[in-house]
Design an enzyme around this catalytic site. Sequence first.
Site, PDB file in Angstrom:
ATOM      1  N   PRO A   3       0.774  -1.242   0.000  1.00 51.24           N
ATOM      2  CA  PRO A   3       0.000   0.000   0.000  1.00 51.24           C
ATOM      3  C   PRO A   3       0.811   1.300   0.000  1.00 51.24           C
ATOM      4  O   PRO A   3       0.794   2.058   0.970  1.00 51.24           O
ATOM      5  CB  PRO A   3      -0.840  -0.136   1.274  1.00 51.24           C
ATOM      6  CG  PRO A   3       0.034  -0.921   2.194  1.00 51.24           C
ATOM      7  CD  PRO A   3       0.749  -1.905   1.299  1.00 51.24           C
ATOM      8  N   CYS A   4       1.458   1.570  -1.103  1.00 57.02           N
ATOM      9  CA  CYS A   4       2.198   2.822  -1.204  1.00 57.02           C
ATOM     10  C   CYS A   4       1.243   4.019  -1.205  1.00 57.02           C
ATOM     11  O   CYS A   4       1.677   5.144  -0.951  1.00 57.02           O
ATOM     12  CB  CYS A   4       3.105   2.822  -2.428  1.00 57.02           C
ATOM     13  SG  CYS A   4       2.267   2.561  -3.986  1.00 57.02           S
ATOM     14  N   HIS A   5      -0.059   3.770  -1.417  1.00 59.34           N
ATOM     15  CA  HIS A   5      -1.030   4.864  -1.341  1.00 59.34           C
ATOM     16  C   HIS A   5      -1.153   5.407   0.085  1.00 59.34           C
ATOM     17  O   HIS A   5      -1.638   6.518   0.272  1.00 59.34           O
ATOM     18  CB  HIS A   5      -2.406   4.416  -1.872  1.00 59.34           C
ATOM     19  CG  HIS A   5      -3.036   3.317  -1.099  1.00 59.34           C
ATOM     20  ND1 HIS A   5      -2.752   1.980  -1.333  1.00 59.34           N
ATOM     21  CD2 HIS A   5      -3.946   3.332  -0.087  1.00 59.34           C
ATOM     22  CE1 HIS A   5      -3.464   1.233  -0.515  1.00 59.34           C
ATOM     23  NE2 HIS A   5      -4.189   2.027   0.261  1.00 59.34           N
TER      24      HIS A   5
END
Length: 156
Positions: free
Chosen positions: A122-124
């Site tokens: 989850p780089c978001h």
Amino acid sequence: MKHTRFMETALGLIEISEIDGFVTELFFAKNTQKTADGSQTPVLKEAERQITEYLSGKRKVFDLPLAADGTDFQKVIWEALRKIPYGETRSYKQVAEMIGKPKASRAVGMANNKNPILIVTPCHRVIGANGKLVGYAAGLAVKEKLLKLEQAHANS
């Protein structure tokens, strides 16, 4: 052999690839001409199921075999990203601190930029130090929708 599937979502077309039983790529397809090989492997079927559950707010943690292609440093960053809890965010500096390299904020940003398995890694959930949304391969509008989705379901 690489197997690829596409899935239509409210956020756009997602492309998922698998090699030898491991998810190797998951991203929002920019090219609307689908080039999937048509096979539906057990891993791809499970990835589609988990992504669908995530996008409906029912899944908060993924349980998929992953094999992202990257440098050792990138892999350390991607593993750290998977430890950021659902519905929460961290700054690039905080991620750098998580891996014991507090001055590596810029390198964290570069590793985020190369993340081949979006959503699951989850780089978001990584934002600027000032709390602003910055950079996302699928665009800031998608990043904002993912974060809002998680915030809406974080306590359910």
